[in-house]
Write a protein that holds these residues in place. Sequence first.
Motif, PDB file in Angstrom:
ATOM      1  N   GLY A 219       0.784  -1.237   0.000  1.00 13.65           N
ATOM      2  CA  GLY A 219       0.000   0.000   0.000  1.00 13.65           C
ATOM      3  C   GLY A 219       0.806   1.272   0.000  1.00 13.65           C
ATOM      4  O   GLY A 219       0.589   2.150   0.839  1.00 13.65           O
ATOM      5  N   LEU A 220       1.697   1.404  -0.960  1.00 13.83           N
ATOM      6  CA  LEU A 220       2.483   2.646  -1.043  1.00 13.83           C
ATOM      7  C   LEU A 220       1.600   3.773  -1.569  1.00 13.83           C
ATOM      8  O   LEU A 220       0.920   3.619  -2.589  1.00 13.83           O
ATOM      9  N   GLU A 231       5.656  12.912   0.257  1.00 18.04           N
ATOM     10  CA  GLU A 231       5.761  12.019   1.416  1.00 18.04           C
ATOM     11  C   GLU A 231       5.060  10.725   1.041  1.00 18.04           C
ATOM     12  O   GLU A 231       3.876  10.739   0.686  1.00 18.04           O
ATOM     13  N   CYS A 232       5.826   9.646   1.089  1.00 21.48           N
ATOM     14  CA  CYS A 232       5.259   8.354   0.717  1.00 21.48           C
ATOM     15  C   CYS A 232       5.147   7.487   1.970  1.00 21.48           C
ATOM     16  O   CYS A 232       6.088   7.409   2.769  1.00 21.48           O
ATOM     17  N   GLU A 260      14.078   7.416   7.076  1.00 25.75           N
ATOM     18  CA  GLU A 260      13.044   7.411   8.095  1.00 25.75           C
ATOM     19  C   GLU A 260      12.621   5.989   8.444  1.00 25.75           C
ATOM     20  O   GLU A 260      12.467   5.630   9.618  1.00 25.75           O
ATOM     21  N   ALA A 261      12.446   5.166   7.437  1.00 23.14           N
ATOM     22  CA  ALA A 261      11.992   3.814   7.697  1.00 23.14           C
ATOM     23  C   ALA A 261      13.124   2.934   8.204  1.00 23.14           C
ATOM     24  O   ALA A 261      12.917   2.100   9.086  1.00 23.14           O
ATOM     25  N   ASN A 262      14.327   3.124   7.675  1.00 22.51           N
ATOM     26  CA  ASN A 262      15.434   2.266   8.099  1.00 22.51           C
ATOM     27  C   ASN A 262      15.822   2.530   9.551  1.00 22.51           C
ATOM     28  O   ASN A 262      16.336   1.645  10.227  1.00 22.51           O
ATOM     29  N   TRP A 268       7.284   5.746   6.559  1.00 24.02           N
ATOM     30  CA  TRP A 268       7.146   6.666   5.434  1.00 24.02           C
ATOM     31  C   TRP A 268       8.513   7.171   5.025  1.00 24.02           C
ATOM     32  O   TRP A 268       9.474   7.134   5.782  1.00 24.02           O
ATOM     33  N   CYS A 269       8.566   7.633   3.788  1.00 22.51           N
ATOM     34  CA  CYS A 269       9.784   8.230   3.252  1.00 22.51           C
ATOM     35  C   CYS A 269       9.422   9.576   2.639  1.00 22.51           C
ATOM     36  O   CYS A 269       8.304   9.761   2.147  1.00 22.51           O
TER      37      CYS A 269
END
Lengths: 936, 180
Positions: A219-220, A231-232, A260-262, A268-269
Amino acid sequence: MQGWVTLALLLSLGVECSLGQNGVGELPVPRGLTLNPDLPAQTLSLTWQSDSSLFDLEIFHTELMNVVLNETVAVKTDPVTGLHSWTWHSPLPLECTSHSAHIRARNQQSVSQWSPLQTIPGSDIPEKSESNMFPQDKVVPVGSNMTFCCIVKEKEDFKEIMYGRQEMSATRLSRRTYAITATNQPVSGNTGTNVICCSQRLTLTGAVVFVGYPPGDEGLVCETRDLASAECSWKKGRDTGLRMRRSRTKYTLNGRDCLEANERKRWWCSSKAWEQSWTLVARNPLGTVQLTDSAQLTDRVHLLAPVNVTAVEVKAWSATLQWSWSVAAYKKLEMVCQLQLFAHELNSTRNYSGPGLSSVVLESLWPDVDYTVTLYCGSKHGFWKWGDKSAPYRIHTKMDRPDALDVWMWMDSSNTGRVFWKPLSVRKSHGALVGYEVSQSSAEEDGWTPVSLPPGNFSYPIILNNGSDITVAVAARNPAGLSQPSTVTTPAYRADSQLSMSELLSTNGSFVLSWQPNANASSGYAVEWVPTGCSGLCPVDWKKVPESDSSFTLNSDSLVAGVRYTVSVYALSTGAPTLLQRWQGYSQEMTPSQSVRELLPNQSGSDVLLSWKATAMENQRGFIRGYTIYLANAAHLELIANISDPEVQSYRVKGLSLSSYKFVVKAYTSAGEDAGATVAIKMEMDTADMLFVGILVPLGIMFCCLILISICCYKKREWVKKAFYPEIPGPKVPGDWSSPQGPLDVKPSPHSLVHIVESPEWDFTKEGLFPVPEEEEESENDNIEVDADSDEPALLRYYNQVVGDGSHGNQVSDSSGSSNTSVDSTQTEITYAGIQSPTSSQGACGGGGYRPQMQSVIGPAEPQIEFEADFQDDGLHAGYKPQCSWQLDSPEAENFSGSLGSPTSVTSSQFLIPESSEEKPQPSNTWFHNFLSGKS
Amino acid sequence: MEGAADSGRAAALARLLHRDCTRLLQLYKEREDFLSQHAPGGERLVTLALCPEAPSTAEQVGHVRSALRRCMELLECLIVREVEEMGEELQGEYESLRKTVKDRLGHLLHSTGALLENGEGGCPPSPPKQCTEDEVEGSDSFAAKLWTYRVLLELIHWTDSASQTLHVFHTEKHGQQQLL
């Protein structure tokens, strides 16, 4: 190492010798076999040179020469290198033990000789003496199978291998190597699954395996908040179960690391610039997921929240709201905004639109209301989603004059009534009310007479002085001012008794009313309902209906169950309201709360008439439909009548026998019966019956008993006589007594006179009573004469007195106890004289003669005197005195001739029965003695 | 009297730290349950081989402090390794107590340093080691788990030793001040 190479050479030679002896070496032997292990991947690459393309391969666990692979493969020559290459994936880590391989060429059924055996050493060779375990830190998917091997330390013995907490069955692969296979592995914990190998000396070695899932992200979605950057975000999906840094999922967005996610902060990125398409790659050691999204920037606008929201102009019915945007690019964006207004029962949502919207006018607000406003906006073109909500903002609108009141007037008599008005709701009061103003005017008086009332009042009494109509105006006041006055004119009073009211039946607790339209109802109709029979401050309620309607449903909310209501419909016009129709009914009938009153039973012969009165109306709680009459037995009520006419309030229960009865009368409505009133009655006989049963029957029974006793005694009279009245022996006297010799002239002896007479003046020849000369005697005689009620004859009483005196004077000489008792008792009979006492009898026998009691003829006192004389003469006179000379010489003697002095008198017999009976003399049994003696 | 109070506080802190370390090992065993059944062997991580003889209690305190300093290095390395491997997501009781032990160990080192007037009993500093490379014998996770276990054992041992030594030190200090 040298020993291991020697062993391999020997094995190669052995194989070659064996093949040479078989003589099947026509094909050329593959040359230059080399083994290249990939330990982490657990693969073994074999390369060789040969002109053939079909080969037999064999791979062994070198130490025990266990064949782990025997396969024929077709391998073509690599055109670049000119070598044949083939890769084998080992289920066992190649470090676990040494592996050896050889190869031979095959052409259909002919094969070459085996190539020399090539070996890669494991970690269990003697040179590596320490314990070890393989594989280490492997990451595998959930459900997979995996083989672990344990190399025991040199000179130690293997004990066990544990997979987690589970002891596994190990297989020996070499002198020091043991292996287990874990199947269908479950997901690991946070720090992996420990596989432990333990030697007999408790030397510990082990490995950790990480069992998890490949990434499950989905669900991107990419959007912009500032109309420039992106913003994804996506959903994380299933937990991989892999938390060690080396096995965590790594994300890249359009090829760039997603920091952000890592860093595991948010899913989100961000990207500084908007791109048409987006690709997110999520990767962990077990797999990769690729998510894509593509959209125009204008279609993915997600606005930030408005800031600095303020109300710049607040009025009673409107307010102007302003706010600002933190992103300058919003000012040109065509947007739609939504305002949420929260207030008590006044919640609403309003939409506004415009480019760079930053202020709106809020219309249709209510005065004096506290509103809380929340605002959010979105892009009007290509609407994606509502933006973030602003912080709540509070608005309090100003007050305004109240709305007009709903006024009604209710007349409870021809000249008194009360004007009512309904309290204003928050929406209509427009501010807290401070009071009401009531004004009234009549035709006779000019102008209005105002009265101010506090805000808690909702009615005002009206009095019609001269019967003319009064018009009343009522207005509400709040700090903002006075409402428009509402007027009402007194309606004509119509008592319920003057109308023919119909019964109103409810439908699901509501009254459905309808009436004939009235042409005079220019202002509509008013439906009024009030509890029937109410007086004083009654809960009058009403509802005004437009003139176009001629029906109204009175909901159960405004009615109380079990209360009878009088519902009236008035036609409203400029003048006084006109009554059109009136009903009475219950919204919901209930059982009466009280039983019937004054329940009375009235016996009439064998019938009982039950009568009662109906309970008061407020207790009926429904229309009384009738009464039920029960006969109460011990355990239940027996229905004996059901009176369906409520006007009938009596009932006759017929044919009851003489007993006690309990009746229960219950009134019932459509909802059921009340608890019931109870009355008890004991059925009694009539007077004639009572006379018969109460008097005549006992008399008859007594009479029969007497007859039976008489017959019985008559039949047994001889025995009775013997038992109670023995024969008196006849006198024995000298001479002939057989023939009468004329009447005896018995005269008192001078000796007797000497003893008896105390006063020499007393003349015995005198007849009748002679008063005792002493004063006491006189007084007693007076008493006797006065006492007319005494049953005792006067003479007898006098006699008693004399005897008493005599007894007093002769206590010692009285030998008879019975005589003493007789003397003491006022009831004592007087004739049981000494002649019948045992002493006297003995004296008579001793004296040898009988002396008759002839002195009775002298007078009442004489027997006693005689008695005393005889008593005193017992010792002196011998011989029997016959009684046959008994005569009635005086008329007074007849009065007691049947008793006194008679030998068969009752008193005489009484003396003969046992001593005990003497205590209770029976003065009235003379007839019985006569009966026993055979006299009539 | 101030010196006695400081030594008393240091002894009490050492006792508290010893209990914390014991609890920390218990929590670690609950996480790595194989350690409850199998006690791994191996050489001591912290020794006083380089330390001179210590006839006096003050010198013994100095030796213990040197050992605790080495324990501190090991604990810091342990924390770095675990955070590196697991991240900072896990914030259970083990992680919380691990931080507490580190803080209290720092306080104990500071307070024992203050007790020693001239730094008597100090041992030569051990050669510096890189946490991830040199300290842990073996690079695999299982070896790291065994090493963590041994570090926790060392913490328990030396905090216990510090507690006893500081108690003796405090008793002597208190006796001396009584005499004065």
